[in-house]
Structures are given as C-alpha cells and as structure tokens.
Design a protein around this motif. Structure first.
Motif, PDB file in Angstrom:
ATOM      1  N   THR A 134       3.806   4.882  -7.947  1.00 22.01           N
ATOM      2  CA  THR A 134       2.383   5.222  -8.091  1.00 22.01           C
ATOM      3  C   THR A 134       1.744   4.520  -9.280  1.00 22.01           C
ATOM      4  O   THR A 134       0.550   4.261  -9.279  1.00 22.01           O
ATOM      5  CB  THR A 134       2.169   6.747  -8.192  1.00 22.01           C
ATOM      6  OG1 THR A 134       2.929   7.270  -9.285  1.00 22.01           O
ATOM      7  CG2 THR A 134       2.586   7.440  -6.902  1.00 22.01           C
ATOM      8  N   ARG A 150       0.826  -1.212   0.000  1.00 13.99           N
ATOM      9  CA  ARG A 150       0.000   0.000   0.000  1.00 13.99           C
ATOM     10  C   ARG A 150       0.851   1.249   0.000  1.00 13.99           C
ATOM     11  O   ARG A 150       0.470   2.271  -0.536  1.00 13.99           O
ATOM     12  CB  ARG A 150      -0.923   0.001   1.212  1.00 13.99           C
ATOM     13  CG  ARG A 150      -1.972  -1.083   1.176  1.00 13.99           C
ATOM     14  CD  ARG A 150      -2.899  -0.953   2.349  1.00 13.99           C
ATOM     15  NE  ARG A 150      -2.145  -0.886   3.586  1.00 13.99           N
ATOM     16  CZ  ARG A 150      -2.338  -1.669   4.644  1.00 13.99           C
ATOM     17  NH1 ARG A 150      -3.292  -2.551   4.626  1.00 13.99           N
ATOM     18  NH2 ARG A 150      -1.609  -1.555   5.714  1.00 13.99           N
ATOM     19  N   VAL A 151       2.023   1.171   0.647  1.00 11.35           N
ATOM     20  CA  VAL A 151       2.874   2.348   0.830  1.00 11.35           C
ATOM     21  C   VAL A 151       4.332   1.936   0.656  1.00 11.35           C
ATOM     22  O   VAL A 151       4.734   0.848   1.062  1.00 11.35           O
ATOM     23  CB  VAL A 151       2.693   2.942   2.254  1.00 11.35           C
ATOM     24  CG1 VAL A 151       3.632   4.098   2.481  1.00 11.35           C
ATOM     25  CG2 VAL A 151       1.259   3.365   2.481  1.00 11.35           C
ATOM     26  N   ASP A 187      -0.100   1.632  -8.225  1.00 15.61           N
ATOM     27  CA  ASP A 187      -1.154   1.941  -7.245  1.00 15.61           C
ATOM     28  C   ASP A 187      -0.676   1.808  -5.808  1.00 15.61           C
ATOM     29  O   ASP A 187      -1.384   1.308  -4.930  1.00 15.61           O
ATOM     30  CB  ASP A 187      -2.405   1.075  -7.467  1.00 15.61           C
ATOM     31  CG  ASP A 187      -3.070   1.385  -8.795  1.00 15.61           C
ATOM     32  OD1 ASP A 187      -3.103   2.579  -9.170  1.00 15.61           O
ATOM     33  OD2 ASP A 187      -3.545   0.454  -9.449  1.00 15.61           O
ATOM     34  N   ILE A 188       0.558   2.265  -5.582  1.00 16.69           N
ATOM     35  CA  ILE A 188       1.159   2.264  -4.253  1.00 16.69           C
ATOM     36  C   ILE A 188       1.473   3.709  -3.900  1.00 16.69           C
ATOM     37  O   ILE A 188       1.958   4.474  -4.725  1.00 16.69           O
ATOM     38  CB  ILE A 188       2.455   1.416  -4.230  1.00 16.69           C
ATOM     39  CG1 ILE A 188       2.154  -0.031  -4.639  1.00 16.69           C
ATOM     40  CG2 ILE A 188       3.107   1.460  -2.855  1.00 16.69           C
ATOM     41  CD1 ILE A 188       3.405  -0.858  -4.882  1.00 16.69           C
ATOM     42  N   GLU A 189       1.200   4.091  -2.654  1.00 14.15           N
ATOM     43  CA  GLU A 189       1.482   5.453  -2.201  1.00 14.15           C
ATOM     44  C   GLU A 189       2.957   5.610  -1.890  1.00 14.15           C
ATOM     45  O   GLU A 189       3.558   4.787  -1.211  1.00 14.15           O
ATOM     46  CB  GLU A 189       0.666   5.743  -0.937  1.00 14.15           C
ATOM     47  CG  GLU A 189       0.855   7.141  -0.419  1.00 14.15           C
ATOM     48  CD  GLU A 189       0.078   7.384   0.851  1.00 14.15           C
ATOM     49  OE1 GLU A 189       0.342   8.408   1.489  1.00 14.15           O
ATOM     50  OE2 GLU A 189      -0.763   6.567   1.224  1.00 14.15           O
ATOM     51  N   ALA A 190       3.540   6.664  -2.439  1.00 10.07           N
ATOM     52  CA  ALA A 190       4.968   6.939  -2.170  1.00 10.07           C
ATOM     53  C   ALA A 190       5.094   7.847  -0.970  1.00 10.07           C
ATOM     54  O   ALA A 190       4.296   8.736  -0.763  1.00 10.07           O
ATOM     55  CB  ALA A 190       5.606   7.593  -3.375  1.00 10.07           C
ATOM     56  N   ARG A 249       9.002   8.054  -7.830  1.00 12.01           N
ATOM     57  CA  ARG A 249       7.610   8.180  -7.377  1.00 12.01           C
ATOM     58  C   ARG A 249       6.632   7.656  -8.428  1.00 12.01           C
ATOM     59  O   ARG A 249       5.665   6.988  -8.109  1.00 12.01           O
ATOM     60  CB  ARG A 249       7.289   9.641  -7.044  1.00 12.01           C
ATOM     61  CG  ARG A 249       7.724  10.005  -5.647  1.00 12.01           C
ATOM     62  CD  ARG A 249       7.202  11.387  -5.272  1.00 12.01           C
ATOM     63  NE  ARG A 249       8.365  12.159  -4.862  1.00 12.01           N
ATOM     64  CZ  ARG A 249       8.989  13.060  -5.598  1.00 12.01           C
ATOM     65  NH1 ARG A 249       8.554  13.380  -6.774  1.00 12.01           N
ATOM     66  NH2 ARG A 249      10.044  13.674  -5.130  1.00 12.01           N
ATOM     67  N   LYS A 250       6.904   7.933  -9.697  1.00 10.08           N
ATOM     68  CA  LYS A 250       6.025   7.463 -10.776  1.00 10.08           C
ATOM     69  C   LYS A 250       6.052   5.936 -10.864  1.00 10.08           C
ATOM     70  O   LYS A 250       5.002   5.305 -11.051  1.00 10.08           O
ATOM     71  CB  LYS A 250       6.433   8.081 -12.107  1.00 10.08           C
ATOM     72  CG  LYS A 250       5.513   7.670 -13.250  1.00 10.08           C
ATOM     73  CD  LYS A 250       5.793   8.460 -14.495  1.00 10.08           C
ATOM     74  CE  LYS A 250       4.994   8.071 -15.697  1.00 10.08           C
ATOM     75  NZ  LYS A 250       3.945   7.126 -15.615  1.00 10.08           N
TER      76      LYS A 250
END
Length: 66
Positions: free
Chosen positions: A60, A42-43, A63-66, A56-57
């Motif tokens: 993301t 998730r993160v 579908d994972i929060e950076a 970060r891209k």
C-alpha cells in the motif's frame, strides 16, 4: 529438493521477478525482496503465506491495493 521459488507475475501471469529460498523459510519474510519497487501495478494478489500487516504496508505504500 529443499527449495521454494517465490514469484511476482504480471497481469498475464508471466513471471517478472523470482526469488529462490530454502523450503522452510517463511513466505512473508521473503516478501520484501519481491515487493519493493514493483513495476506499475494496481493490485497485488498473494498466497496466504504473505498475509501479514508488514507485507500489506509494503504494497500500500506503493499505492497498490493488496
């Protein structure tokens, strides 16, 4: 020794992916090797050496929060 160990760990801190590089290699250049096709997450929390838009891209896009 002139090497650096890059690691991805699970939620309990256990290593799940390791990547060894020369010490002078920039962290963010190695991020793609570690971050592609991550197991369910998730993160992602990372050292500031990985703080780049491309990193970060990569996270993301999964579908994972950076």
């Amino acid at each position: 020794m002139n090497t650096k160990l890059h690691t991805i760990g699970d939620g309990a801190g256990r290593p799940i992916r390791l990547h060894l590089t020369a010490r002078q290699t920039s962290d963010f250049k190695e991020a793609e090797v570690l971050l592609l096709d991550l197991p369910a997450a998730r993160v992602v929390i990372a050292d500031r050496g990985y703080d780049r838009n491309k990193v970060r891209k990569t996270v993301t896009d999964q579908d994972i929060e950076a």
